[in-house]
Design a protein around this motif. Structure first.
Motif, PDB file in Angstrom:
ATOM      1  N   THR A 100       0.852  -1.185   0.000  1.00  0.00           N
ATOM      2  CA  THR A 100       0.000   0.000   0.000  1.00  0.00           C
ATOM      3  C   THR A 100       0.891   1.239   0.000  1.00  0.00           C
ATOM      4  OG1 THR A 100      -0.037  -0.111   2.411  1.00  0.00           O
ATOM      5  CG2 THR A 100      -1.952  -0.999   1.269  1.00  0.00           C
TER       6      THR A 100
ATOM      7  N   TYR B 245      -9.930   6.218   2.294  1.00  0.00           N
ATOM      8  CA  TYR B 245      -9.149   5.718   3.435  1.00  0.00           C
ATOM      9  C   TYR B 245      -7.719   6.249   3.304  1.00  0.00           C
ATOM     10  CZ  TYR B 245     -13.015   2.555   4.457  1.00  0.00           C
ATOM     11  OH  TYR B 245     -14.232   2.041   4.781  1.00  0.00           O
ATOM     12  N   PRO B 246      -6.899   6.129   4.347  1.00  0.00           N
ATOM     13  CA  PRO B 246      -5.548   6.720   4.275  1.00  0.00           C
ATOM     14  C   PRO B 246      -4.588   6.002   3.317  1.00  0.00           C
ATOM     15  CG  PRO B 246      -6.207   6.276   6.552  1.00  0.00           C
ATOM     16  CD  PRO B 246      -7.211   5.617   5.678  1.00  0.00           C
ATOM     17  N   MET B 247      -4.908   4.742   2.945  1.00  0.00           N
ATOM     18  CA  MET B 247      -3.983   3.974   2.113  1.00  0.00           C
ATOM     19  C   MET B 247      -4.653   3.551   0.808  1.00  0.00           C
ATOM     20  SD  MET B 247      -1.604   4.025   4.390  1.00  0.00           S
ATOM     21  CE  MET B 247      -0.263   3.011   3.788  1.00  0.00           C
TER      22      MET B 247
ATOM     23  N   PRO C 133      -4.099   0.465  -2.190  1.00  0.00           N
ATOM     24  CA  PRO C 133      -3.289  -0.718  -2.507  1.00  0.00           C
ATOM     25  C   PRO C 133      -2.597  -0.593  -3.866  1.00  0.00           C
ATOM     26  CG  PRO C 133      -5.621  -1.197  -2.786  1.00  0.00           C
ATOM     27  CD  PRO C 133      -5.536   0.187  -2.222  1.00  0.00           C
TER      28      PRO C 133
ATOM     29  N   MET D 157      -7.805   2.498 -10.775  1.00  0.00           N
ATOM     30  CA  MET D 157      -7.125   1.209 -10.823  1.00  0.00           C
ATOM     31  C   MET D 157      -6.298   1.123 -12.105  1.00  0.00           C
ATOM     32  SD  MET D 157      -8.858  -2.547 -10.512  1.00  0.00           S
ATOM     33  CE  MET D 157      -9.743  -2.546 -12.057  1.00  0.00           C
TER      34      MET D 157
ATOM     35  N   THR E 186      -4.110  -0.660  -7.423  1.00  0.00           N
ATOM     36  CA  THR E 186      -4.968  -1.813  -7.677  1.00  0.00           C
ATOM     37  C   THR E 186      -6.404  -1.523  -7.254  1.00  0.00           C
ATOM     38  OG1 THR E 186      -4.325  -2.776  -5.549  1.00  0.00           O
ATOM     39  CG2 THR E 186      -3.118  -3.515  -7.481  1.00  0.00           C
TER      40      THR E 186
ATOM     41  N   ASP F 242     -20.221  -1.384   5.095  1.00  0.00           N
ATOM     42  CA  ASP F 242     -18.990  -0.587   4.964  1.00  0.00           C
ATOM     43  C   ASP F 242     -19.232   0.667   4.112  1.00  0.00           C
ATOM     44  OD1 ASP F 242     -16.306   0.073   5.212  1.00  0.00           O
ATOM     45  OD2 ASP F 242     -15.634  -1.967   4.814  1.00  0.00           O
ATOM     46  N   LEU F 243     -18.179   1.472   3.935  1.00  0.00           N
ATOM     47  CA  LEU F 243     -18.294   2.701   3.147  1.00  0.00           C
ATOM     48  C   LEU F 243     -18.209   2.450   1.653  1.00  0.00           C
ATOM     49  CD1 LEU F 243     -16.094   5.185   5.222  1.00  0.00           C
ATOM     50  CD2 LEU F 243     -18.591   5.046   5.126  1.00  0.00           C
ATOM     51  N   GLU F 244     -17.875   1.213   1.282  1.00  0.00           N
ATOM     52  CA  GLU F 244     -17.750   0.879  -0.131  1.00  0.00           C
ATOM     53  C   GLU F 244     -18.122  -0.582  -0.332  1.00  0.00           C
ATOM     54  OE1 GLU F 244     -13.620   1.325  -1.152  1.00  0.00           O
ATOM     55  OE2 GLU F 244     -12.994   0.372   0.698  1.00  0.00           O
TER      56      GLU F 244
ATOM     57  N   ASN G 221     -11.447  -5.937  -0.248  1.00  0.00           N
ATOM     58  CA  ASN G 221     -10.759  -4.648  -0.244  1.00  0.00           C
ATOM     59  C   ASN G 221      -9.524  -4.644   0.648  1.00  0.00           C
ATOM     60  OD1 ASN G 221     -12.483  -3.380  -2.058  1.00  0.00           O
ATOM     61  ND2 ASN G 221     -13.987  -2.997  -0.453  1.00  0.00           N
TER      62      ASN G 221
ATOM     63  N   ILE H 205      -5.064  -7.314  -0.216  1.00  0.00           N
ATOM     64  CA  ILE H 205      -4.372  -6.628  -1.302  1.00  0.00           C
ATOM     65  C   ILE H 205      -3.388  -7.539  -2.036  1.00  0.00           C
ATOM     66  CG2 ILE H 205      -4.599  -4.396  -0.149  1.00  0.00           C
ATOM     67  CD1 ILE H 205      -1.513  -4.774   0.477  1.00  0.00           C
TER      68      ILE H 205
ATOM     69  N   PRO I 252      -8.666  -6.113  -4.222  1.00  0.00           N
ATOM     70  CA  PRO I 252      -9.346  -4.892  -4.665  1.00  0.00           C
ATOM     71  C   PRO I 252      -9.604  -4.869  -6.174  1.00  0.00           C
ATOM     72  CG  PRO I 252      -7.536  -4.354  -3.187  1.00  0.00           C
ATOM     73  CD  PRO I 252      -7.440  -5.823  -3.475  1.00  0.00           C
TER      74      PRO I 252
ATOM     75  N   SER J 169     -13.198  -4.471  -7.727  1.00  0.00           N
ATOM     76  CA  SER J 169     -13.424  -3.330  -8.621  1.00  0.00           C
ATOM     77  C   SER J 169     -14.079  -3.765  -9.932  1.00  0.00           C
ATOM     78  CB  SER J 169     -12.109  -2.621  -8.941  1.00  0.00           C
ATOM     79  OG  SER J 169     -11.556  -2.091  -7.775  1.00  0.00           O
TER      80      SER J 169
ATOM     81  N   ARG K  37      -6.764  -5.395   8.149  1.00  0.00           N
ATOM     82  CA  ARG K  37      -7.497  -4.160   7.847  1.00  0.00           C
ATOM     83  C   ARG K  37      -6.730  -2.937   8.366  1.00  0.00           C
ATOM     84  NH1 ARG K  37     -12.974  -2.319   6.434  1.00  0.00           N
ATOM     85  NH2 ARG K  37     -12.947  -0.130   6.996  1.00  0.00           N
TER      86      ARG K  37
ATOM     87  N   VAL L 181      -3.516  -2.573   8.749  1.00  0.00           N
ATOM     88  CA  VAL L 181      -2.337  -2.303   7.925  1.00  0.00           C
ATOM     89  C   VAL L 181      -2.746  -1.812   6.536  1.00  0.00           C
ATOM     90  CG1 VAL L 181      -0.288  -3.320   6.841  1.00  0.00           C
ATOM     91  CG2 VAL L 181      -0.953  -4.031   9.139  1.00  0.00           C
ATOM     92  N   ASN L 182      -3.639  -2.553   5.882  1.00  0.00           N
ATOM     93  CA  ASN L 182      -3.874  -2.326   4.453  1.00  0.00           C
ATOM     94  C   ASN L 182      -4.855  -1.204   4.141  1.00  0.00           C
ATOM     95  OD1 ASN L 182      -2.139  -4.408   4.014  1.00  0.00           O
ATOM     96  ND2 ASN L 182      -3.713  -5.913   3.529  1.00  0.00           N
ATOM     97  N   ILE L 183      -5.760  -0.917   5.051  1.00  0.00           N
ATOM     98  CA  ILE L 183      -6.760   0.113   4.767  1.00  0.00           C
ATOM     99  C   ILE L 183      -6.523   1.354   5.629  1.00  0.00           C
ATOM    100  CG2 ILE L 183      -9.235   0.661   4.945  1.00  0.00           C
ATOM    101  CD1 ILE L 183      -9.805  -2.069   3.824  1.00  0.00           C
ATOM    102  N   ASP L 184      -6.290   1.141   6.923  1.00  0.00           N
ATOM    103  CA  ASP L 184      -6.146   2.283   7.821  1.00  0.00           C
ATOM    104  C   ASP L 184      -4.707   2.786   7.927  1.00  0.00           C
ATOM    105  OD1 ASP L 184      -8.892   2.210   8.392  1.00  0.00           O
ATOM    106  OD2 ASP L 184      -8.586   0.614   9.838  1.00  0.00           O
TER     107      ASP L 184
END
Lengths: 128, 404
Positions: A60, A68-70, A72, A102, A120, B21-23, B29, B32, B48, B52, B129, B131-134
């Motif tokens: 990420t 969100y902050p990150m 991928p 993407m 991604t 969720d928001l998406e 998601n 990754i 993702p 997508s 979650r 690590v990869n999103i927040d």
């Protein structure tokens, strides 16, 4: 120098199918002698792993203004295994900006591998 | 999403997806890493990317999406009670409902690890979650309990992000993860996988300071003499998934004790008329491709139900016999099948040089031979409708047998 023998054999597990054969590999002349494989795919896999192991790096990067902050990312192609941590360090210093789609290139030719790092995921930014 | 698309393709006009969720995309998601979509899209995608591509298909339709919305309850009368910040409390009535709530992770409480209650103990998916999103790293020195795929993937992910993974522990004599993940997530980074070993105690007051690990005997009981201390600041638990059926319970849907998901038929119809279920809420899948496939079945079922083209009785039952832990679907109505029926199942243990036979009475109607069957890998069978019709037997029995 007719025979250059790698004296210590290398052991690895084949990942071509669920069987997971335990392979033993010895170098002899210009060939990899593979034992333990139950099919030909194992031999090919072992040769690749011994000469030029490659991996796709997925990680990420920070994104400004995203949902969100990150966001991928991945390397578009597999890169040499020994460059994984060099690339991780580069990714830690990069910041993307929303909106991003993407497939958008985040870093061109990362660590001189000739491979691009791409997003991604699509992030259109905060909706509210 | 797959169910909604299938219902749309079968001419259903009013379709609503409710997402907490928001998406859209669910757990994909945060997954990754790559390895998704080899069956469905015929190429290797990250989580993702897979979601997508499906979201793009949804956006081409008039399927409505309600994000950031929590379903509180599903009434026995099929009324959906939901809440979000735009509309407040809502009652939604639908002719047909497809349940796709996925699953939850088993926690420390579920496996009763002794010790104190410090910060730093996470379910592996929660850490994923974070690590990869927040964008948070939950710790720097990690011990992972459980060698299922999530545990293995997180071992690599934490390592890449600069943490030191001391070990991955597995109570069983074998890993339940894919061999590919053991090689690419552990061996690539020289992370030790310690089998037949578990955590017996977590130490630390404010923050985790370490764990005591011990080997286990054949009854999976820890052997005290083998106890060892590993210093660490984080414990990740990858100790299994439980289908999240709180909503199914509120609707009075019958649950299979083996899958922990609803008992379903060939089009994933539950015991409640007009309610269907698919994906990890039904059975914990290995591959998202099969989740999409199952979603499409449930969507087709819902569409047929709405169009009054659905027979809700059953003609056959499936029985998981020797060596098979469960089969989905549990019941079958051949009248709702076009030409083929797919059975999904798992084996109870590792079986080498064995054959799985599907019996209808004395007759074998399908079989699969392998050098090795693993509980970690879901097995599927295609049965022909013709074989089921041409036989008066109504019980489909699946068992594993040695190759003679």
């Amino acid at each position: 120098m007719k025979q250059t023998k790698n004296i210590t054999p290398t052991n690895m597990v084949c990942i071509c199918c669920p069987l997971g054969c335990s392979l033993t590999i010895i170098k002899s002349d210009n060939e990899w002698l593979v034992t333990g494989n139950k099919c030909l795919r194992g031999k090919k896999y072992a040769a690749e792993e011994m000469t030029a192991p490659k991996r796709v790096v997925t990680s990420t990067v920070k994104i400004a203004g995203g949902l969100y902050p990150m966001i991928p990312v991945k390397t578009e192609q597999p890169i040499p295994k020994e460059k994984i941590f060099t690339i991780m360090n580069i990714l830690a210093s990069v910041r993307a900006v929303a909106p991003i789609t993407m497939g958008d290139i985040v870093i061109k030719n990362v660590a001189d591998t000739g491979v691009n790092v791409v997003a991604t995921k699509t992030d259109k930014g905060m909706p509210f | 999403m797959a169910a909604a698309l299938a219902a749309h393709q079968n001419h259903i006009k009013n379709i609503l997806i409710i997402e907490r969720d928001l998406e859209l995309g669910g757990i994909l998601n945060q997954c990754i890493h790559s390895g998704f979509g080899l069956h469905h899209f015929k190429k290797e995608l990250t989580g993702p990317e897979y979601s997508s591509l499906i979201i793009q298909e949804i956006q081409k339709t008039n399927i409505e999406v309600m994000i950031n919305t929590m379903v509180l309850k599903l009434g026995e009368d099929k009324t959906i009670h939901a809440i979000n910040s735009d509309h407040g409390y809502m009652k939604i009535n639908a002719k047909a409902i497809v349940l796709a709530m996925g699953c939850r992770e088993r926690t420390r409480g579920a496996i009763r690890i002794h010790g104190s209650r410090p910060a730093g103990v996470y379910a592996a998916g929660t850490a994923q979650r974070l690590v990869n999103i927040d964008g948070y790293l939950p710790g720097k020195r990690v011990v992972i309990l459980g060698s299922g795929d999530i545990g293995l993937i997180m071992a690599r992910r934490m390592t890449l992000e600069g943490a030191k993974v001391e070990a991955v522990l597995e109570i069983l004599p074998y890993s339940n993860g894919l061999t590919r993940n053991i090689v690419q997530c552990l061996n690539d980074f020289a992370i030790p996988l310690i089998l037949k070993t578990t955590i017996t105690k977590i130490h630390g007051a404010e923050r985790v300071e370490g764990v005591t690990i011990a080997q286990v005997d054949d009854q999976l009981s820890p052997i005290t003499a083998t106890e060892k201390f590993i210093p660490c600041d984080t414990v990740l638990l990858s100790v299994g998934l439980i289908p999240d059926n709180e909503i199914s319970h509120s609707a009075g849907i019958a649950i299979d004790q083996r899958t922990n998901g609803p008992i379903v038929g060939e089009l994933r119809q539950t015991s409640k008329d007009g309610i269907f279920a698919c994906g990890n809420v039904l059975q914990v899948h290995d591959l998202v491709d099969f989740v999409s496939e199952e979603g499409a079945l449930a969507g087709l079922g819902a569409a047929k139900y709405i169009n009054n083209d659905f027979d809700s009785s059953f003609t056959h039952t499936t029985i998981a016999d020797n060596g098979i832990s469960y089969i989905v679907p549990q019941k079958i109505n051949v009248k709702n099948i076009t030409d083929k029926l797919k059975l999904f199942m798992r084996v109870k243990n590792i079986f080498e040089n064995s054959i799985i036979n599907v019996y209808l009475g004395d007759k074998i109607i399908a079989s699969k031979k392998e050098h090795k069957f693993l509980p970690a890998e879901m097995i599927s069978f295609d049965l022909k409708k013709q074989d089921l019709i041409n036989n008066s037997e109504k019980q489909i029995i699946v068992k594993i047998e040695p190759i003679i």
